[in-house]
Write a protein that holds these residues in place. Structure first.
Motif, PDB file in Angstrom:
ATOM      1  N   ALA A   1      -1.597   4.324   8.681  1.00 56.60           N
ATOM      2  CA  ALA A   1      -1.654   4.413   7.224  1.00 56.60           C
ATOM      3  C   ALA A   1      -2.985   4.979   6.788  1.00 56.60           C
ATOM      4  N   GLN A   2      -2.948   5.932   5.883  1.00 60.39           N
ATOM      5  CA  GLN A   2      -4.159   6.494   5.298  1.00 60.39           C
ATOM      6  C   GLN A   2      -4.104   6.273   3.788  1.00 60.39           C
ATOM      7  N   TYR A   3      -5.122   5.579   3.276  1.00 61.35           N
ATOM      8  CA  TYR A   3      -5.141   5.239   1.857  1.00 61.35           C
ATOM      9  C   TYR A   3      -6.571   4.974   1.439  1.00 61.35           C
ATOM     10  N   TYR A   4      -6.947   5.442   0.278  1.00 59.50           N
ATOM     11  CA  TYR A   4      -8.294   5.234  -0.266  1.00 59.50           C
ATOM     12  C   TYR A   4      -9.376   5.538   0.771  1.00 59.50           C
TER      13      TYR A   4
ATOM     14  N   ALA B   1      -0.239   5.156  -0.074  1.00 59.77           N
ATOM     15  CA  ALA B   1      -0.638   5.529   1.281  1.00 59.77           C
ATOM     16  C   ALA B   1       0.262   6.608   1.866  1.00 59.77           C
ATOM     17  N   ASP B   2      -0.329   7.428   2.702  1.00 61.87           N
ATOM     18  CA  ASP B   2       0.432   8.344   3.560  1.00 61.87           C
ATOM     19  C   ASP B   2       0.646   7.625   4.892  1.00 61.87           C
ATOM     20  N   ILE B   3       1.901   7.522   5.295  1.00 61.87           N
ATOM     21  CA  ILE B   3       2.258   6.791   6.503  1.00 61.87           C
ATOM     22  C   ILE B   3       2.761   7.771   7.556  1.00 61.87           C
TER      23      ILE B   3
ATOM     24  N   ALA C   1       2.770   9.423   0.081  1.00 63.92           N
ATOM     25  CA  ALA C   1       2.980   8.479  -1.015  1.00 63.92           C
ATOM     26  C   ALA C   1       3.999   9.018  -2.019  1.00 63.92           C
TER      27      ALA C   1
ATOM     28  N   ILE D   1       0.805  -1.221   0.000  1.00 59.70           N
ATOM     29  CA  ILE D   1       0.000   0.000   0.000  1.00 59.70           C
ATOM     30  C   ILE D   1       0.832   1.262   0.000  1.00 59.70           C
TER      31      ILE D   1
ATOM     32  N   THR E   1      -8.241   4.415   7.168  1.00 63.85           N
ATOM     33  CA  THR E   1      -7.192   4.638   8.151  1.00 63.85           C
ATOM     34  C   THR E   1      -6.952   3.349   8.911  1.00 63.85           C
TER      35      THR E   1
END
Length: 115
Positions: free
Chosen positions: A97-100, A32-34, A53, A28, A103
């Motif tokens: 992790a933030q993705y699509y 994703a922003d981690i 990302a 991811i 969270t």
């Protein structure tokens, strides 16, 4: 749901170093922003460092120059390299992790810095 597993915490003397790992169960990180957060006893959880990302990094002032966040896409892992540790860095560290529009949090790893 992607799972995150942190590792690498432990007990270290002031001035020492640790490297935390955040391993994802799926690939991811390219989307994703981690972020790494930490929570000390009796305090609110705070954002420590983030990696977008697009590989843009951000750090809170108190860790600038001491902590470094980076990722290894081949291992689906994001790292937080911590150096020159201080007792005030003692906390449970969490990976986020933030993705699509989702969270996900890891379970946390304890970091204890002795003076």
């Amino acid at each position: 749901q992607v799972q995150l597993v942190e590792s690498g915490g432990g007990l270290v003397q002031a001035g020492g170093s640790l490297r935390l790992s955040c391993a994802a169960s799926a690939d991811i990180f390219s989307v994703a922003d981690i972020s790494w957060y930490r929570q000390a006893p009796g305090k609110q959880r705070e954002l420590v460092a983030s990696l977008s990302a697009g590989l843009r990094t951000n750090y809170i002032e108190s860790v600038k120059g001491r902590f470094s966040i980076y990722r290894d896409n081949t291992k689906n892992t994001v790292y937080l390299q911590m150096s020159s540790l201080k007792p005030e860095d003692t906390a449970v560290y969490y990976c986020n992790a933030q993705y699509y529009s989702r969270t996900t949090w890891g379970q946390g790893t304890q970091v204890t810095v002795s003076s």
